[in-house]
Design a protein around this motif. Structure first.
Motif, PDB file in Angstrom:
ATOM      1  N   ALA A 136       0.827  -1.210   0.000  1.00 29.49           N
ATOM      2  CA  ALA A 136       0.000   0.000   0.000  1.00 29.49           C
ATOM      3  C   ALA A 136       0.859   1.256   0.000  1.00 29.49           C
ATOM      4  O   ALA A 136       0.586   2.212  -0.749  1.00 29.49           O
ATOM      5  N   HIS A 137       1.893   1.286   0.827  1.00 30.73           N
ATOM      6  CA  HIS A 137       2.759   2.468   0.880  1.00 30.73           C
ATOM      7  C   HIS A 137       3.528   2.637  -0.429  1.00 30.73           C
ATOM      8  O   HIS A 137       3.643   3.764  -0.946  1.00 30.73           O
ATOM      9  N   ALA A 138       4.043   1.541  -0.962  1.00 29.77           N
ATOM     10  CA  ALA A 138       4.800   1.623  -2.209  1.00 29.77           C
ATOM     11  C   ALA A 138       3.933   2.162  -3.341  1.00 29.77           C
ATOM     12  O   ALA A 138       4.360   3.043  -4.103  1.00 29.77           O
ATOM     13  N   VAL A 139       2.729   1.644  -3.449  1.00 33.71           N
ATOM     14  CA  VAL A 139       1.825   2.093  -4.504  1.00 33.71           C
ATOM     15  C   VAL A 139       1.455   3.561  -4.315  1.00 33.71           C
ATOM     16  O   VAL A 139       1.388   4.338  -5.284  1.00 33.71           O
ATOM     17  N   GLU A 140       1.222   3.971  -3.066  1.00 32.75           N
ATOM     18  CA  GLU A 140       0.884   5.372  -2.798  1.00 32.75           C
ATOM     19  C   GLU A 140       1.991   6.295  -3.287  1.00 32.75           C
ATOM     20  O   GLU A 140       1.726   7.356  -3.887  1.00 32.75           O
ATOM     21  N   GLN A 141       3.245   5.906  -3.067  1.00 34.01           N
ATOM     22  CA  GLN A 141       4.377   6.714  -3.504  1.00 34.01           C
ATOM     23  C   GLN A 141       4.507   6.721  -5.029  1.00 34.01           C
ATOM     24  O   GLN A 141       4.815   7.754  -5.636  1.00 34.01           O
ATOM     25  N   VAL A 142       4.276   5.574  -5.639  1.00 34.19           N
ATOM     26  CA  VAL A 142       4.328   5.496  -7.101  1.00 34.19           C
ATOM     27  C   VAL A 142       3.258   6.382  -7.719  1.00 34.19           C
ATOM     28  O   VAL A 142       3.515   7.138  -8.670  1.00 34.19           O
ATOM     29  N   GLU A 143       2.053   6.328  -7.177  1.00 34.06           N
ATOM     30  CA  GLU A 143       0.952   7.118  -7.738  1.00 34.06           C
ATOM     31  C   GLU A 143       1.155   8.611  -7.487  1.00 34.06           C
ATOM     32  O   GLU A 143       0.749   9.439  -8.300  1.00 34.06           O
ATOM     33  N   ARG A 144       1.811   8.963  -6.389  1.00 33.99           N
ATOM     34  CA  ARG A 144       2.048  10.367  -6.082  1.00 33.99           C
ATOM     35  C   ARG A 144       3.105  10.954  -7.001  1.00 33.99           C
ATOM     36  O   ARG A 144       2.960  12.082  -7.491  1.00 33.99           O
ATOM     37  N   ALA A 165       4.100  -9.550  -3.020  1.00 31.49           N
ATOM     38  CA  ALA A 165       2.942  -8.690  -3.255  1.00 31.49           C
ATOM     39  C   ALA A 165       3.358  -7.247  -3.489  1.00 31.49           C
ATOM     40  O   ALA A 165       2.678  -6.499  -4.212  1.00 31.49           O
ATOM     41  N   VAL A 166       4.487  -6.827  -2.908  1.00 32.71           N
ATOM     42  CA  VAL A 166       4.970  -5.464  -3.112  1.00 32.71           C
ATOM     43  C   VAL A 166       5.415  -5.282  -4.555  1.00 32.71           C
ATOM     44  O   VAL A 166       5.062  -4.300  -5.215  1.00 32.71           O
ATOM     45  N   VAL A 167       6.184  -6.245  -5.064  1.00 27.19           N
ATOM     46  CA  VAL A 167       6.645  -6.167  -6.453  1.00 27.19           C
ATOM     47  C   VAL A 167       5.459  -6.174  -7.401  1.00 27.19           C
ATOM     48  O   VAL A 167       5.385  -5.364  -8.347  1.00 27.19           O
ATOM     49  N   ALA A 168       4.503  -7.060  -7.154  1.00 28.61           N
ATOM     50  CA  ALA A 168       3.334  -7.156  -8.024  1.00 28.61           C
ATOM     51  C   ALA A 168       2.537  -5.857  -8.024  1.00 28.61           C
ATOM     52  O   ALA A 168       2.095  -5.381  -9.081  1.00 28.61           O
ATOM     53  N   ALA A 169       2.352  -5.273  -6.845  1.00 26.20           N
ATOM     54  CA  ALA A 169       1.568  -4.040  -6.747  1.00 26.20           C
ATOM     55  C   ALA A 169       2.268  -2.882  -7.445  1.00 26.20           C
ATOM     56  O   ALA A 169       1.625  -2.074  -8.130  1.00 26.20           O
ATOM     57  N   LEU A 202       4.433  -3.126  -9.922  1.00 27.99           N
ATOM     58  CA  LEU A 202       4.351  -3.384 -11.359  1.00 27.99           C
ATOM     59  C   LEU A 202       3.015  -2.934 -11.932  1.00 27.99           C
ATOM     60  O   LEU A 202       2.949  -2.379 -13.033  1.00 27.99           O
ATOM     61  N   ASP A 203       1.958  -3.151 -11.195  1.00 33.08           N
ATOM     62  CA  ASP A 203       0.626  -2.759 -11.662  1.00 33.08           C
ATOM     63  C   ASP A 203       0.461  -1.240 -11.692  1.00 33.08           C
ATOM     64  O   ASP A 203      -0.249  -0.707 -12.548  1.00 33.08           O
ATOM     65  N   ALA A 204       1.127  -0.552 -10.756  1.00 29.57           N
ATOM     66  CA  ALA A 204       0.907   0.886 -10.616  1.00 29.57           C
ATOM     67  C   ALA A 204       1.909   1.749 -11.363  1.00 29.57           C
ATOM     68  O   ALA A 204       1.597   2.887 -11.732  1.00 29.57           O
ATOM     69  N   ALA A 205       3.124   1.233 -11.580  1.00 32.15           N
ATOM     70  CA  ALA A 205       4.199   2.067 -12.120  1.00 32.15           C
ATOM     71  C   ALA A 205       3.985   2.402 -13.590  1.00 32.15           C
ATOM     72  O   ALA A 205       3.706   1.513 -14.398  1.00 32.15           O
ATOM     73  N   PRO A 206       4.170   3.659 -13.958  1.00 35.97           N
ATOM     74  CA  PRO A 206       4.047   4.050 -15.365  1.00 35.97           C
ATOM     75  C   PRO A 206       5.310   3.766 -16.168  1.00 35.97           C
ATOM     76  O   PRO A 206       5.283   3.793 -17.400  1.00 35.97           O
ATOM     77  N   ARG A 251       8.289  -4.128 -18.660  1.00 36.17           N
ATOM     78  CA  ARG A 251       8.956  -3.014 -17.976  1.00 36.17           C
ATOM     79  C   ARG A 251       9.640  -3.457 -16.680  1.00 36.17           C
ATOM     80  O   ARG A 251      10.147  -2.624 -15.942  1.00 36.17           O
ATOM     81  N   LEU A 252       9.693  -4.749 -16.435  1.00 36.67           N
ATOM     82  CA  LEU A 252      10.362  -5.273 -15.247  1.00 36.67           C
ATOM     83  C   LEU A 252      11.804  -5.660 -15.582  1.00 36.67           C
ATOM     84  O   LEU A 252      12.065  -6.294 -16.610  1.00 36.67           O
ATOM     85  N   VAL A 253      12.727  -5.279 -14.711  1.00 32.76           N
ATOM     86  CA  VAL A 253      14.131  -5.648 -14.841  1.00 32.76           C
ATOM     87  C   VAL A 253      14.587  -6.260 -13.520  1.00 32.76           C
ATOM     88  O   VAL A 253      14.316  -5.709 -12.451  1.00 32.76           O
ATOM     89  N   VAL A 254      15.278  -7.390 -13.604  1.00 38.35           N
ATOM     90  CA  VAL A 254      15.860  -8.013 -12.421  1.00 38.35           C
ATOM     91  C   VAL A 254      17.371  -7.915 -12.539  1.00 38.35           C
ATOM     92  O   VAL A 254      17.961  -8.396 -13.505  1.00 38.35           O
TER      93      VAL A 254
END
Length: 353
Positions: free
Chosen positions: A141-149, A171-175, A177-181, A210-213
């Motif tokens: 939730a926090h990671a996505v909030e920062q990405v969206e901001r 779940a953090v990586v998945a979230a 990935l879904d939110a990041a532009p 858009r994912l890089v490991v």
């Protein structure tokens, strides 16, 4: 008259841990075990084979090395999905050059790898710190909030995280990935040391262009002096970083040594379990003594000192043990090394004033 250095670089200091001559070096997360004799011989033979042709440039695209790295990673990866450079730092710098730069933004969550904001600054990329919780955790939730901001062009995630050592919840990586532009870079420099059942972001590469490991041979392979980092991603990402890579950035000798090391990975990675045993031993011992210790999936341990970490760092150094002050008030990081090195560290901690 002063040099006309860029204004945003004035006053900065170069990245790097203290290089001191002490008996026990546990500050840079190196593999404490030397390269086995059989692997030394194999690398020497591979280098010897290259020497007569040093008048020629190396394979610019390091195709054979990339194929070997893909074979090591598995997950159905091919050479077209792997790129290699002089350490994972150069890999990440190339990603910033290709996908970020002036007018663009990178987002990270500190405390994390301290080179990420420096690499961003060096490429003219604006850096935004999303921060972690007080317990160093990072929720989806926090990671996505920062990405969206902030709508960053690149998001850096570390799993396991340096300096805390803890792997991310998938779940953090998945979230993210879904939110990041833009691009999402998962830095897995310490992945081989993760506790059983810890998934790699490699498992979700398919379908995420858009994912890089990012990985390295410096830690688990004990190849820090060889300077070899690499990434796995969509072939389009590999094509993009080749636009900004320096010509012939990997020498023939580096490529040959890395391929020989990969061919003998069984011998090199044999130390991983021994290092994990010492890591877990450090965690248990410090907790038994009442210290707060972060859960670790890496080859190091972050622990609370119970006081001024600078004083504890100096007291340990006076006893011949060098650990890392990562700039977190009241916390230090110690690399898990050999049993003898662990003995020295724990003994030094026991007699601190």
């Amino acid at each position: 008259m002063s040099l006309p250095i860029r204004d945003d670089l004035r006053g900065l200091t170069p990245y790097g841990a203290p290089q001191l001559d002490v008996p026990v070096l546990l500050n840079t997360n190196e593999n404490s075990y030397p390269v086995p004799d059989a692997v030394v011989e194999a690398i020497a033979k591979a280098l010897q084979a290259e020497l007569r042709d040093l008048n020629r440039y190396p394979d610019r695209d390091a195709v054979a090395l990339r194929a070997d790295l893909a074979g090591y990673l598995g997950h159905g990866l091919t050479a077209e999905q792997v790129w290699a450079a002089n350490g994972s730092n150069e890999v990440q710098q190339q990603l910033l050059q290709a996908f970020a730069g002036p007018g663009r933004t990178a987002l990270g969550f500190t405390p994390a790898y301290s080179m990420h904001p420096l690499l961003a600054k060096g490429t003219g990329t604006a850096w935004v710190d999303g921060y972690r919780a007080e317990d160093f955790g990072l929720s989806a939730a926090h990671a996505v909030e920062q990405v969206e901001r902030h709508r960053p062009d690149i998001v850096f995630l570390c799993s396991p995280n340096n300096p805390t050592g803890t792997a991310l919840d998938p779940a953090v990586v998945a979230a993210v990935l879904d939110a990041a532009p833009g691009m999402v870079v998962v830095d897995e420099a310490y992945a081989e040391f993760a506790r059983p059942g810890t998934p790699s972001a490699l498992s979700v590469l398919p379908g995420h262009e858009r994912l890089v490991v990012s990985r390295t041979m410096s830690k688990a392979f004990g190849f820090a002096g060889g300077r070899l980092g690499y990434l796995a991603a969509d072939p389009g990402v590999v094509d993009a970083v080749q636009l900004v890579r320096l010509p012939y950035h990997l020498s023939s000798l580096t490529q040959a040594a890395a391929r020989a090391a990969l061919a003998h990975r069984g011998a090199l990675l044999a130390t991983v379990e021994a290092i994990k045993e010492q890591r877990d031993r450090i965690v248990r011992a410090l907790r038994d003594r009442g210290f707060r210790v972060a859960d670790s999936d890496a080859n190091f341990v972050l622990y609370e000192t119970g006081g001024d970490q600078k004083k504890v760092w100096r007291d340990l150094l006076d006893r011949g043990v060098l650990v890392r002050d990562v700039g977190l008030a009241g916390w230090l990081r110690v690399t898990a090394g050999t049993p003898a090195e662990t003995d020295a560290f724990l003994s030094a901690m026991e007699v601190l004033p």
